[in-house]
Enzyme design. Sequence first.
Site, PDB file in Angstrom:
ATOM      1  N   GLU A 144      -1.040   9.298   5.297  1.00 58.03           N
ATOM      2  CA  GLU A 144      -1.263   8.596   6.560  1.00 58.03           C
ATOM      3  C   GLU A 144      -0.913   9.503   7.730  1.00 58.03           C
ATOM      4  OE1 GLU A 144      -2.660   5.802   6.831  1.00 58.03           O
ATOM      5  OE2 GLU A 144      -2.550   5.013   4.787  1.00 58.03           O
ATOM      6  N   ARG A 172      -1.147 -10.140   7.142  1.00 56.19           N
ATOM      7  CA  ARG A 172      -2.248 -10.986   6.653  1.00 56.19           C
ATOM      8  C   ARG A 172      -1.743 -11.943   5.590  1.00 56.19           C
ATOM      9  NH1 ARG A 172      -5.540 -10.618   2.500  1.00 56.19           N
ATOM     10  NH2 ARG A 172      -4.598  -8.680   1.790  1.00 56.19           N
ATOM     11  N   CYS A 222       4.217  -1.509   4.792  1.00 56.80           N
ATOM     12  CA  CYS A 222       4.136  -0.042   4.689  1.00 56.80           C
ATOM     13  C   CYS A 222       4.167   0.595   6.074  1.00 56.80           C
ATOM     14  CB  CYS A 222       2.869   0.384   3.939  1.00 56.80           C
ATOM     15  SG  CYS A 222       3.010   0.112   2.172  1.00 56.80           S
ATOM     16  N   HIS A 256      -0.249   6.545   1.089  1.00 59.30           N
ATOM     17  CA  HIS A 256      -0.716   5.396   0.307  1.00 59.30           C
ATOM     18  C   HIS A 256      -1.365   5.918  -0.977  1.00 59.30           C
ATOM     19  CE1 HIS A 256      -0.603   2.142   3.536  1.00 59.30           C
ATOM     20  NE2 HIS A 256      -0.166   1.530   2.449  1.00 59.30           N
TER      21      HIS A 256
END
Length: 224
Positions: free
Chosen positions: A93, A103, A156, A178
Site C-alpha cells: 500500500e 462497511r 487495516c 495487503h
Amino acid sequence: MPPLLSLSATSRATPVLLLTGFEPFGGASSNPSQDIVRALDGKAVAGHRVAGAVLPCVFGTARRELNALLRRHRPAVVVCLGVAGGRAGVTPERVAINLEDARIPDNSGAQPLDRPVIRGGPAAYWSTLPVKAIVAALERHGIPASVSHSAGTFVCNHVFYALMHALRRRRVRAGFIHVPAAVVRPGPRAPGLPLALQIRAVTLALEVSVRRRTDLRRTGGSEH
Ligand code: PCA
C-alpha cells in the site's frame, strides 16, 4: 548457562523487524496474514530478527496494541499485513488516509462511519517502504503483485495510518502490505495465492524493505 547468555546478548544486538498480521474477521475462520506472521515469527531476515504479532480486528484496540509493540521492540523496520479478499496478488500500500468508514462491523461490533483515525492528523501519510522495488522483486519471482493506492477505510487502513503517525518523526521504514486470500488453486473465480507462496512473497518483501533505502523509479500507477 553460557549458551543462553550469549544467545540473549546476540538477540539484543540484532535489529528487530516488527511484522504484524490480523486475526480473522467478518465471519471468516482464518486470515492468511495471521498464518504468515506465525510462520515468520522469530526468523532471521537480512540481518534482522522478525518479531511477529497478531492484532485484533478491532478499531482502537488494534492501534493501542501496535503502539505497545513499537514501544516494546523499538523496531528498525515495520511491516503490517492484512488480507484483501478479491485481490489477485500481493499489494504493497502506498498511502494511509485519516478516515474510518466501516462497511461491516469490526470484531467488537463497532462500525465507525466518517470518523478520522486521529483527530487533527494530516489527511494522509505515505508508506516509507520501497513499494515499487517490492513489486519488482515479487514479479521477478513470478509472484503476482502491484502497488495499491488504497488500503480501504477499515481496520487495516486504521492500523496503517496509526503506524505512520506514530513513526512520523522517526527514521524507521514502515508500511502496510495487503495479501490476497489463501487459495489452493487460484483462478478467475477464486482470486488469491497459496499460503506457501504468500509466505515466500512476504519474506522477499521484508528483505527488500530492509535492504533498499530508496524506491525504484518505474511505473506503478494506475488509472482507477
Ligand atoms: N483485513 C481487513 C482488516 C483485517 C484484515 O486482515 C482490512 O483490509 O481492513
